[in-house]
Design a protein around this motif. Structure first.
Motif, mmCIF file in Angstrom:
data_model
loop_
_atom_site.group_PDB
_atom_site.id
_atom_site.type_symbol
_atom_site.label_atom_id
_atom_site.label_comp_id
_atom_site.label_asym_id
_atom_site.label_seq_id
_atom_site.Cartn_x
_atom_site.Cartn_y
_atom_site.Cartn_z
ATOM 1 N N HIS A 165 0.830 -1.203 0.000
ATOM 2 C CA HIS A 165 0.000 0.000 0.000
ATOM 3 C C HIS A 165 0.865 1.253 0.000
ATOM 4 O O HIS A 165 1.598 1.523 0.944
ATOM 5 N N HIS A 167 -0.632 4.520 -1.251
ATOM 6 C CA HIS A 167 -1.618 5.553 -0.916
ATOM 7 C C HIS A 167 -2.969 5.116 -1.467
ATOM 8 O O HIS A 167 -3.060 4.159 -2.242
ATOM 9 N N THR A 168 -3.997 5.817 -1.078
ATOM 10 C CA THR A 168 -5.320 5.524 -1.614
ATOM 11 C C THR A 168 -5.559 6.342 -2.880
ATOM 12 O O THR A 168 -4.879 7.344 -3.140
ATOM 13 N N PRO A 186 -12.134 2.613 0.559
ATOM 14 C CA PRO A 186 -10.935 3.204 -0.065
ATOM 15 C C PRO A 186 -10.141 2.148 -0.828
ATOM 16 O O PRO A 186 -10.067 0.988 -0.431
ATOM 17 N N TYR A 188 -6.505 1.083 -2.187
ATOM 18 C CA TYR A 188 -5.067 1.316 -2.037
ATOM 19 C C TYR A 188 -4.327 0.824 -3.272
ATOM 20 O O TYR A 188 -4.687 -0.206 -3.859
ATOM 21 N N GLU A 211 -4.551 11.014 -3.367
ATOM 22 C CA GLU A 211 -4.984 11.908 -2.288
ATOM 23 C C GLU A 211 -4.542 13.346 -2.527
ATOM 24 O O GLU A 211 -5.194 14.294 -2.079
#
Length: 277
Positions: A165, A167-168, A186, A188, A211
């Motif tokens: 992961h 970031h989303t 969300p 990832y 994001e």
């Protein structure tokens, strides 16, 4: 003695999917074309296709003939970057890895594939190639702009951590990606890139953003077939049983690409049958 074998079930024809190769590697003194095994498995297992190499030969590849024989194209990631003159930017910093043979192959190939209705999935460098080929521009170094979070990989971290992961992303409602993955939680993605979209090419539609607002996925509006690109690496952890965990979102993306390639394969088979009738 003759050994009896039980008859094997006849498998339905699989789509023929080309994988873009890089040219900056050598084996001893011999130049070689390369792409990672992970891309081959993503095509053969994730997309249920037959993987074939597209060598970085530039004008040596008859593109019009090639796209008529392919049912899909996967544009791979790479350690190299597109030479910035292709998007009217200043030269790169010394030491930047480039692959002009790949540029000379993939950039015109994208145009030829779109015109021929060949499904395309662009990944990382392939995502950037699609934007540049269609008239967009790139940030050469996202981390120097002061506008974005850190998107580069930590090369000192274990491989599993680098591809985990990062970031989303926010998937844009109503788009192609939202039709592939419409769950509310969300999403990832991994993040292993230094460059990114500065200006989106005309005709491209944003499918997902990070994001910090950076474009992470796009599609081509009005394309006759699946034409989608993502900045992350779905080829890495899509399959069940992966050592660092399975990402069903990645599997869904590869599956959607494979279905589009299968549709083209069946259409080509029908066309060949009509010609031969």
């Amino acid at each position: 003695m003759v050994t009896q074998h039980s008859p094997r079930a006849v498998e339905a024809p699989r789509p023929l999917i080309g994988i873009s190769a890089c040219s900056q590697h050598t084996e001893g003194e011999h130049p070689i074309f390369t792409f990672g095994e992970k891309y081959t498995r993503a095509v053969s297992e994730g997309a249920q296709g037959i993987a074939v190499a597209i060598p970085a030969l530039g004008n040596g590849v008859p593109l019009d003939q090639l796209v008529q024989r392919l049912d899909g194209i996967l544009l791979t990631g790479s350690p190299s970057n597109i030479e910035p003159h292709h998007y009217r930017d200043a030269g790169s910093e010394p030491g930047t890895a480039h692959d002009p043979k790949r540029d000379a192959t993939t950039l015109p190939l994208i145009w030829a594939a779109v015109a021929a209705g060949v499904p395309i999935l662009g990944i990382c460098r392939g995502f950037q190639e699609m934007n540049v080929a269609l008239g967009g521009t790139l940030y050469q170094k996202l981390h120097t702009t002061g506008r974005f979070q850190e998107h580069r990989e930590n090369k000192n971290a274990p491989l599993a951590e680098r591809y985990s992961h990062g970031h989303t992303i926010r998937i844009i409602p109503g788009g192609s990606l939202a039709r592939i993955w419409d769950r509310p939680e969300p999403v990832y993605v991994n993040s292993l890139h230094e460059q990114g979209i500065r200006a989106l090419a005309p005709g491209l539609q944003v499918e997902a953003v990070a994001e910090d607002g950076l474009v992470e996925a796009f599609s081509l509006t009005g394309a006759p077939a699946f034409t989608l690109a993502v900045q992350w690496h779905p080829e890495w952890q899509w399959h069940p049983g992966h050592a660092v965990g399975e990402f069903p979102f990645y599997r869904a993306l590869l599956g959607a690409f494979g279905k589009a390639c299968a549709i083209r394969q069946r259409a080509r088979d029908r066309a060949r049958g009509a010609v031969g009738a």
